[in-house]
Design an enzyme around this catalytic site. Structure first.
Site, PDB file in Angstrom:
ATOM      1  N   ASN A   1      39.159  40.523  34.623  1.00 53.59           N
ATOM      2  CA  ASN A   1      39.282  40.131  33.221  1.00 53.59           C
ATOM      3  C   ASN A   1      38.861  38.685  33.041  1.00 53.59           C
ATOM      4  O   ASN A   1      39.046  37.845  33.915  1.00 53.59           O
ATOM      5  CB  ASN A   1      40.712  40.357  32.713  1.00 53.59           C
ATOM      6  CG  ASN A   1      41.594  39.134  32.886  1.00 53.59           C
ATOM      7  OD1 ASN A   1      41.582  38.229  32.041  1.00 53.59           O
ATOM      8  ND2 ASN A   1      42.337  39.089  33.986  1.00 53.59           N
TER       9      ASN A   1
ATOM     10  N   PHE B   1      42.813  33.691  27.309  1.00 57.48           N
ATOM     11  CA  PHE B   1      43.993  33.367  26.485  1.00 57.48           C
ATOM     12  C   PHE B   1      43.791  33.732  25.012  1.00 57.48           C
ATOM     13  O   PHE B   1      44.062  32.932  24.106  1.00 57.48           O
ATOM     14  CB  PHE B   1      44.355  31.873  26.585  1.00 57.48           C
ATOM     15  CG  PHE B   1      44.908  31.435  27.911  1.00 57.48           C
ATOM     16  CD1 PHE B   1      45.331  32.343  28.871  1.00 57.48           C
ATOM     17  CD2 PHE B   1      45.033  30.069  28.191  1.00 57.48           C
ATOM     18  CE1 PHE B   1      45.847  31.909  30.093  1.00 57.48           C
ATOM     19  CE2 PHE B   1      45.555  29.629  29.402  1.00 57.48           C
ATOM     20  CZ  PHE B   1      45.956  30.556  30.351  1.00 57.48           C
TER      21      PHE B   1
ATOM     22  N   SER C   1      45.143  30.444  35.445  1.00 56.23           N
ATOM     23  CA  SER C   1      44.189  31.425  34.926  1.00 56.23           C
ATOM     24  C   SER C   1      42.779  30.916  35.160  1.00 56.23           C
ATOM     25  O   SER C   1      42.470  29.757  34.860  1.00 56.23           O
ATOM     26  CB  SER C   1      44.399  31.645  33.425  1.00 56.23           C
ATOM     27  OG  SER C   1      43.258  32.291  32.904  1.00 56.23           O
TER      28      SER C   1
ATOM     29  N   ASN D   1      40.203  31.765  33.543  1.00 59.97           N
ATOM     30  CA  ASN D   1      39.356  32.044  32.381  1.00 59.97           C
ATOM     31  C   ASN D   1      39.399  31.005  31.275  1.00 59.97           C
ATOM     32  O   ASN D   1      38.858  31.224  30.198  1.00 59.97           O
ATOM     33  CB  ASN D   1      39.705  33.422  31.826  1.00 59.97           C
ATOM     34  CG  ASN D   1      39.564  34.481  32.897  1.00 59.97           C
ATOM     35  OD1 ASN D   1      38.541  34.517  33.579  1.00 59.97           O
ATOM     36  ND2 ASN D   1      40.577  35.297  33.076  1.00 59.97           N
ATOM     37  N   THR D   2      40.087  29.897  31.512  1.00 61.34           N
ATOM     38  CA  THR D   2      40.026  28.750  30.606  1.00 61.34           C
ATOM     39  C   THR D   2      39.414  27.632  31.440  1.00 61.34           C
ATOM     40  O   THR D   2      39.948  27.305  32.507  1.00 61.34           O
ATOM     41  CB  THR D   2      41.442  28.369  30.121  1.00 61.34           C
ATOM     42  OG1 THR D   2      41.923  29.432  29.294  1.00 61.34           O
ATOM     43  CG2 THR D   2      41.433  27.071  29.317  1.00 61.34           C
TER      44      THR D   2
ATOM     45  N   LYS E   1      53.150  29.037  37.703  1.00 56.57           N
ATOM     46  CA  LYS E   1      52.399  30.182  38.229  1.00 56.57           C
ATOM     47  C   LYS E   1      51.132  29.680  38.892  1.00 56.57           C
ATOM     48  O   LYS E   1      50.345  28.948  38.269  1.00 56.57           O
ATOM     49  CB  LYS E   1      52.059  31.167  37.110  1.00 56.57           C
ATOM     50  CG  LYS E   1      51.353  32.429  37.597  1.00 56.57           C
ATOM     51  CD  LYS E   1      51.309  33.494  36.532  1.00 56.57           C
ATOM     52  CE  LYS E   1      50.597  34.737  36.991  1.00 56.57           C
ATOM     53  NZ  LYS E   1      50.573  35.783  35.949  1.00 56.57           N
TER      54      LYS E   1
ATOM     55  N   ASN F   1      48.456  34.451  40.348  1.00 58.55           N
ATOM     56  CA  ASN F   1      47.556  34.866  39.275  1.00 58.55           C
ATOM     57  C   ASN F   1      46.383  35.654  39.894  1.00 58.55           C
ATOM     58  O   ASN F   1      46.404  35.953  41.089  1.00 58.55           O
ATOM     59  CB  ASN F   1      47.076  33.623  38.513  1.00 58.55           C
ATOM     60  CG  ASN F   1      46.893  33.913  37.034  1.00 58.55           C
ATOM     61  OD1 ASN F   1      46.281  34.929  36.688  1.00 58.55           O
ATOM     62  ND2 ASN F   1      47.398  33.055  36.174  1.00 58.55           N
TER      63      ASN F   1
HETATM   64  C1  LIG Z   1      43.774  41.836  31.566  1.00 57.37           C
HETATM   65  C2  LIG Z   1      44.657  40.824  32.232  1.00 57.37           C
HETATM   66  C3  LIG Z   1      45.123  39.748  31.482  1.00 57.37           C
HETATM   67  C4  LIG Z   1      45.936  38.797  32.086  1.00 57.37           C
HETATM   68  N1  LIG Z   1      46.413  37.750  31.325  1.00 57.37           N
HETATM   69  C5  LIG Z   1      47.247  36.841  31.894  1.00 57.37           C
HETATM   70  C6  LIG Z   1      47.773  35.786  31.128  1.00 57.37           C
HETATM   71  O1  LIG Z   1      47.547  35.679  29.923  1.00 57.37           O
HETATM   72  N2  LIG Z   1      48.576  34.890  31.753  1.00 57.37           N
HETATM   73  C7  LIG Z   1      48.898  34.991  33.088  1.00 57.37           C
HETATM   74  O2  LIG Z   1      49.649  34.152  33.601  1.00 57.37           O
HETATM   75  N3  LIG Z   1      48.409  35.998  33.828  1.00 57.37           N
HETATM   76  C8  LIG Z   1      47.605  36.922  33.274  1.00 57.37           C
HETATM   77  N4  LIG Z   1      47.111  37.949  34.029  1.00 57.37           N
HETATM   78  C9  LIG Z   1      47.461  38.004  35.480  1.00 57.37           C
HETATM   79  C10 LIG Z   1      48.634  38.916  35.767  1.00 57.37           C
HETATM   80  O3  LIG Z   1      49.809  38.464  35.140  1.00 57.37           O
HETATM   81  C11 LIG Z   1      48.873  39.025  37.289  1.00 57.37           C
HETATM   82  O4  LIG Z   1      49.229  37.740  37.785  1.00 57.37           O
HETATM   83  C12 LIG Z   1      47.654  39.513  38.048  1.00 57.37           C
HETATM   84  O5  LIG Z   1      46.962  40.486  37.304  1.00 57.37           O
HETATM   85  C13 LIG Z   1      48.017  40.110  39.416  1.00 57.37           C
HETATM   86  O6  LIG Z   1      48.866  41.223  39.289  1.00 57.37           O
HETATM   87  P1  LIG Z   1      48.331  42.751  39.347  1.00 57.37           P
HETATM   88  O7  LIG Z   1      47.488  42.871  40.562  1.00 57.37           O
HETATM   89  O8  LIG Z   1      49.578  43.591  39.361  1.00 57.37           O
HETATM   90  O9  LIG Z   1      47.539  42.949  38.103  1.00 57.37           O
HETATM   91  C14 LIG Z   1      46.287  38.923  33.450  1.00 57.37           C
HETATM   92  C15 LIG Z   1      45.823  40.017  34.195  1.00 57.37           C
HETATM   93  C16 LIG Z   1      45.023  40.962  33.598  1.00 57.37           C
HETATM   94  C17 LIG Z   1      44.522  42.132  34.424  1.00 57.37           C
END
Ligand SMILES: Cc1cc2nc3c(=O)[nH]c(=O)nc-3n(C[C@H](O)[C@H](O)[C@H](O)COP(=O)(O)O)c2cc1C
Length: 362
Positions: free
Chosen positions: A120, A124, A188, A190-191, A223, A252
């Protein structure tokens, strides 16, 4: 037979992933009123699981089980009062930035089915602090909170790094009374340059400003990224201790691209799911060792099964979060993990999940 993986997932996966996600959140948002209590109860019967051995008291909050919803799934808190019914032991809303912002242009969310992963680059996208405040105020009278709610804070796209602390402070001030714990998200991918905030010099003013405002009232966590060198993680832990933060969320998404089989594997963004499992667990081990097991860790990254969950718990995580596993396994994943974890505890003659935290180190 798992109805989700057999019938629903093949259908859902024919549609654009962001559209499916939006549809789910929108439907949950529309079915929050009293008239849907029956439906909520049905969902709870299907997906909820309660066992005393899974209860924990952390930061003065009661967690009915250790499996939470990870940040990013319900950024604007539109469905916050559903997550307990889907079996989660807690839910983290956000990332929320001071003002609403659209995020990156679509497409920005990609499934990697052969790798059980997701990439992704949402950036934000969210409706801002005031809107989340409204969501949580508006719904408060409707029903009592059943699980702890975390709020994940970020900085706006155009805020410079040296001014970033103002955005985190703005979010914390605005939402302090609405969350049970708060997360400083500096990881993150992506910023632009956000992850540079993980350097001590930039992290320090953020921790300082928030803890000054906080005065010990709310648990504040940071985080972190799985892409940090171990030494950089140790440097962050030093600051975590200095500023008395309540815990760390590891991790993350990653910008690394291990060998992947799926189309879209080279898309820009953060990779989550199965390819992240190992590194996220390594980071938990490191934090647990460095802090002698004294700091609560929320483990997240590629949890699909109770085995994955167990590895993170025994590495040192007292709480866990799931995002990508929910997409691939469906809502039944939480109950299945909790049931299997309970069985594991019984088999090992442990009476509570907290006895398993950090077990690999003993
Ligand atoms: C589509 C998407 C959007 C995410 N948005 C955020 C976010 O806004 N803030 C954040 O701290 N982590 C975000 N994450 C990261 C997740 O909270 C998590 O740390 C990461 O996906 C690893 O866990 P997983 O393997 O169970 O997905 C996002 C993950 C995905 C897939």
């Amino acid at each position: 037979m798992n109805l989700y993986t057999t019938f629903l997932r093949p259908l859902l996966f024919t549609y654009d992933p962001e559209w499916v996600h939006h549809l789910l959140i929108q439907k949950l948002d529309q079915t929050k009123g009293k008239e849907f209590q029956g439906l909520k109860q049905l969902i709870h019967q299907q997906f909820g699981y309660n066992h005393l051995a899974l209860h924990q008291q952390i930061w003065g909050c009661h967690f009915p089980n250790p499996v939470g919803l990870a940040a990013g799934f319900d950024k604007d808190g539109l469905a916050w009062n559903w997550w307990a019914d889907f079996g989660f032991g807690f839910a983290e809303l956000g990332t929320v930035t001071p003002q609403a912002q659209p995020g990156n242009p679509p497409p920005r969310l990609f499934r990697l089915p052969q790798d059980q992963g997701v990439i992704n680059r949402m950036g934000f996208n969210n409706q801002g602090v005031a809107h989340l405040q409204q969501q949580l105020t508006h719904d408060l009278g409707l029903e009592k909170r059943k699980i702890p709610i975390g709020i994940n804070l970020g900085k706006g796209k155009n805020t410079t790094l040296d001014q970033a602390w103002r955005d985190y402070l703005y979010g914390f001030q605005g939402l302090k009374n609405y969350g049970d714990y708060f997360v400083i998200n500096v990881s993150s991918p992506n910023t632009a340059n956000l992850r540079d905030l993980q350097a001590q010099a930039l992290l320090k003013p953020i921790f300082e400003a928030l803890q000054q405002e906080n005065l010990g009232q709310k648990p504040l966590l940071v985080k972190i990224s799985p892409d940090l060198e171990n030494q950089a993680i140790i440097n962050i832990l030093e600051l975590v201790t200095t500023y008395d933060l309540a815990g760390v969320i590891a991790t993350n998404t990653t910008i690394a691209r291990p060998e992947l089989k799926s189309a879209y594997a080279q898309e820009i963004g953060g990779l989550s799911g199965r390819p992240l499992t190992r590194r996220a667990t390594e980071v938990i081990h490191l934090i647990y060792q460095q802090t002698q097991g004294q700091l609560p860790i929320i483990g997240v990254g590629g949890i699909f099964t109770a085995e994955d969950a167990w590895e993170k718990i025994t590495a040192g995580a007292c709480l866990l979060q799931i995002y990508t596993g929910w997409v691939y396994q469906g809502p039944g994943i939480v109950k299945k993990i909790l049931l299997d974890l309970t069985e594991k505890l019984t088999a090992l003659n442990l009476s509570t999940i907290s006895q398993a935290v950090g077990l690999a180190h003993r």
